[in-house]
Design an enzyme around this catalytic site. Structure first.
Site, PDB file in Angstrom:
ATOM      1  N   GLY A   1      -5.195 -10.498   2.668  1.00 39.09           N
ATOM      2  CA  GLY A   1      -3.844 -10.541   2.072  1.00 39.09           C
ATOM      3  C   GLY A   1      -2.900 -10.621   3.250  1.00 39.09           C
TER       4      GLY A   1
ATOM      5  NE  ARG B   1       4.165  -3.560   1.620  1.00 36.97           N
ATOM      6  CZ  ARG B   1       4.569  -2.567   2.600  1.00 36.97           C
ATOM      7  NH1 ARG B   1       5.467  -2.539   3.511  1.00 36.97           N
ATOM      8  NH2 ARG B   1       3.530  -1.265   2.759  1.00 36.97           N
TER       9      ARG B   1
ATOM     10  CB  CYS C   1      22.230   1.595  -9.971  1.00 36.88           C
ATOM     11  SG  CYS C   1      23.525   0.580 -10.543  1.00 36.88           S
TER      12      CYS C   1
HETATM   13  N1  PLP Z   1      -9.086  -8.840  -1.787  1.00 35.59           N
HETATM   14  C1  PLP Z   1      -8.229  -7.220  -3.742  1.00 35.59           C
HETATM   15  C2  PLP Z   1      -9.711  -7.048  -4.445  1.00 35.59           C
HETATM   16  C3  PLP Z   1      -7.552  -7.194  -3.875  1.00 35.59           C
HETATM   17  O1  PLP Z   1      -7.419  -5.952  -5.001  1.00 35.59           O
HETATM   18  C4  PLP Z   1      -6.341  -6.952  -2.921  1.00 35.59           C
HETATM   19  C5  PLP Z   1      -5.370  -6.147  -3.125  1.00 35.59           C
HETATM   20  O2  PLP Z   1      -5.307  -4.967  -3.110  1.00 35.59           O
HETATM   21  C6  PLP Z   1      -7.231  -7.842  -1.997  1.00 35.59           C
HETATM   22  C7  PLP Z   1      -8.293  -8.235  -1.469  1.00 35.59           C
HETATM   23  C8  PLP Z   1      -5.878  -8.189  -0.294  1.00 35.59           C
HETATM   24  O3  PLP Z   1      -5.704  -6.734  -0.235  1.00 35.59           O
HETATM   25  P1  PLP Z   1      -4.962  -6.691   1.333  1.00 35.59           P
HETATM   26  O4  PLP Z   1      -3.691  -7.883   1.423  1.00 35.59           O
HETATM   27  O5  PLP Z   1      -4.665  -5.534   1.728  1.00 35.59           O
HETATM   28  O6  PLP Z   1      -5.649  -7.615   2.403  1.00 35.59           O
END
Ligand code: PLP
Length: 435
Positions: free
Chosen positions: A277, A314, A346
């Site tokens: 991701g 974040r 706030c």
């Molecule tokens: N796959 C699963 C099951 C996840 O829970 C996550 C994120 O927490 C991801 C993939 C993607 O992780 P990242 O954005 O760190 O690559």
């Protein structure tokens, strides 16, 4: 590498000037670079060349349809964790046979939707979920392809809130119980167990935890095969980190990650699924914000900007670092200012950067918060009744608003006063008359 560069003094997204974009769409806004998204996907998949691997973008990192579609056009599938993400992936053009459904608490409705869409596989995380899916699949007369998400009890050495592969975490099936649970899955009607899945956490900056987890999977697969089970897919999850600028050393890249995969599981004859991701989208996005005020506090200077923690959660949630840079560099190298960059919300945690060195700023100046493409807009909220800011996708010298600003009035339109609190007709009239 990203495609946000200064041309002269002005920061651009590919060939689009950010001050021009700010003028066109208003601030704050997210801007994504198509070229960066494509490049990240290409670098990641090139590292896996020669392996039978499908890269499924983890939609939770950025659920914008245009972002998903940009990656899908490159060949990406999608890893989804809700019915909403499933619909988004399909709407963005990801073929169902490239979608995997992860998540610890899928509802019956979501499981039904996944079966109706005939997606590639559902990653189940508990025996009760498996049993529920078996019932649902039988009731609709279909068979669900499932992988068991295993909790390998490996510490990812990342932020505690995004560590998912330790025993104490809610995720996955304890690895020592996996062979029993796999046998149970094989015996349940309506289920076709096809493999194993794992995801040990996000923003990993070391390669060793991946190596340890993948080795554990290897051992498990060998054992399951010995028990007579068929294992054709191996979902290795996501988690590879990106540089935000506050790491101690270099972060392993896709080549090092792919080398670990090859070594640990490359010869098992499984189809591999990867779920990156952050790696694909983080550096492909900026949050652009405008300075509202410069405030001299008792002990520090505050640059108060118009983006808040509702736009980018974040820093408040994880104490995460994001580089903050000026959109227009000053003409002369004036004495820099050291300030905290804060939002209008706030909460003291509504702070994007503390003790940040910036050129001297004035109200109206633009700042860019870097590495904001992952877990930025997808975690945004209406907190403090603030709008959701727009998202813009740039491709070379063109741009498109790929999500409009969603005004806070949208919230009001979904709310109702119960009858006992609704203003009586004559009361309302009295107020209108000033009585
Ligand atoms: N796959 C699963 C099951 C996840 O829970 C996550 C994120 O927490 C991801 C993939 C993607 O992780 P990242 O954005 O760190 O690559």
């Amino acid at each position: 590498m990203d495609h946000f560069q200064y041309h002269g003094r002005v920061l651009h997204a590919e060939a689009v000037s950010l001050p021009d974009l700010a003028e066109a769409v208003g601030t704050p806004f997210y801007v994504y670079s198509s070229a960066t998204l494509r490049r990240h996907y290409q670098v990641f998949t090139a590292a896996l060349a020669g392996l039978d691997a499908l890269t499924c973008f983890a939609v939770k990192a950025n659920g914008n349809l245009a972002v998903i579609a940009t990656l899908a056009r490159q060949g990406a599938g999608a890893d989804v964790v809700s019915g909403g993400e499933l619909e988004s992936a399909l709407a963005a053009g990801v073929p169902a046979e490239r979608i995997v459904f992860s998540g610890v608490g899928k509802s019956a409705r979501e499981l039904k939707a996944a079966l109706a869409a005939d997606i590639l596989q559902i990653n189940v995380e508990s025996v009760p979920e498996m049993e529920a899916l078996s019932c649902i699949a039988c009731s609709v007369g279909t068979t669900a392809r499932v992988a068991l998400r295993i909790n390998p009890d490996i510490d990812a050495h990342t932020h505690a809130k995004i560590t998912t592969g330790v025993r104490e975490a809610k995720f996955g099936i304890e690895w020592t119980a996996a062979h029993q649970v796999y046998a149970r899955a094989a015996a349940l009607p309506g289920l076709q167990p096809v493999g194993i899945a794992v995801h040990i956490g996000s923003q990993l900056t070391e390669i060793e935890p991946f190596a340890a987890a993948f080795q554990r999977l290897r051992d498990l697969i060998v054992m399951l095969r010995r028990d007579g089970h068929t294992i054709t897919t191996l979902d290795l999850g996501g988690g590879l980190g990106v540089p935000y600028g506050d790491e101690e050393g270099p972060i392993p890249g896709p080549d090092a990650y792919a080398a670990v995969i090859r070594r640990a599981v490359g010869d098992l004859g499984c189809r591999l699924i990867l779920e990156p991701g952050r790696l694909l989208v983080a550096n492909a996005g900026l949050l652009v914000t405008r300075v509202l005020y410069i405030k001299e506090g008792a002990t520090r200077t505050f640059v108060i900007v118009d983006a808040g923690m509702n736009d980018l959660m974040r820093p408040a949630m994880y104490g995460a670092h994001h580089a903050v840079v000026p959109v227009v560099n000053p003409e002369v190298n004036d004495k820099p200012m050291v300030a905290d960059v804060v939002g209008p919300i706030c909460e003291t945690s509504d702070t994007f950067a503390s003790g940040c060195t910036l050129p001297p700023l004035r109200a109206g100046d633009l700042l860019a918060i870097r590495t904001a493409g992952a877990y930025g807009s997808s975690m945004a909220s209406f907190y403090n009744a603030r709008p959701l800011c727009p998202e813009v996708l740039v491709a070379d010298s063109t741009h498109a608003v790929v999500r409009e600003r969603i005004p806070w009035q949208a919230l009001l339109s979904w709310q109702r006063l119960p009858a006992w609190l609704a203003p009586a007709a004559d009361e309302g009239q009295g107020q209108a008359d000033g009585r």
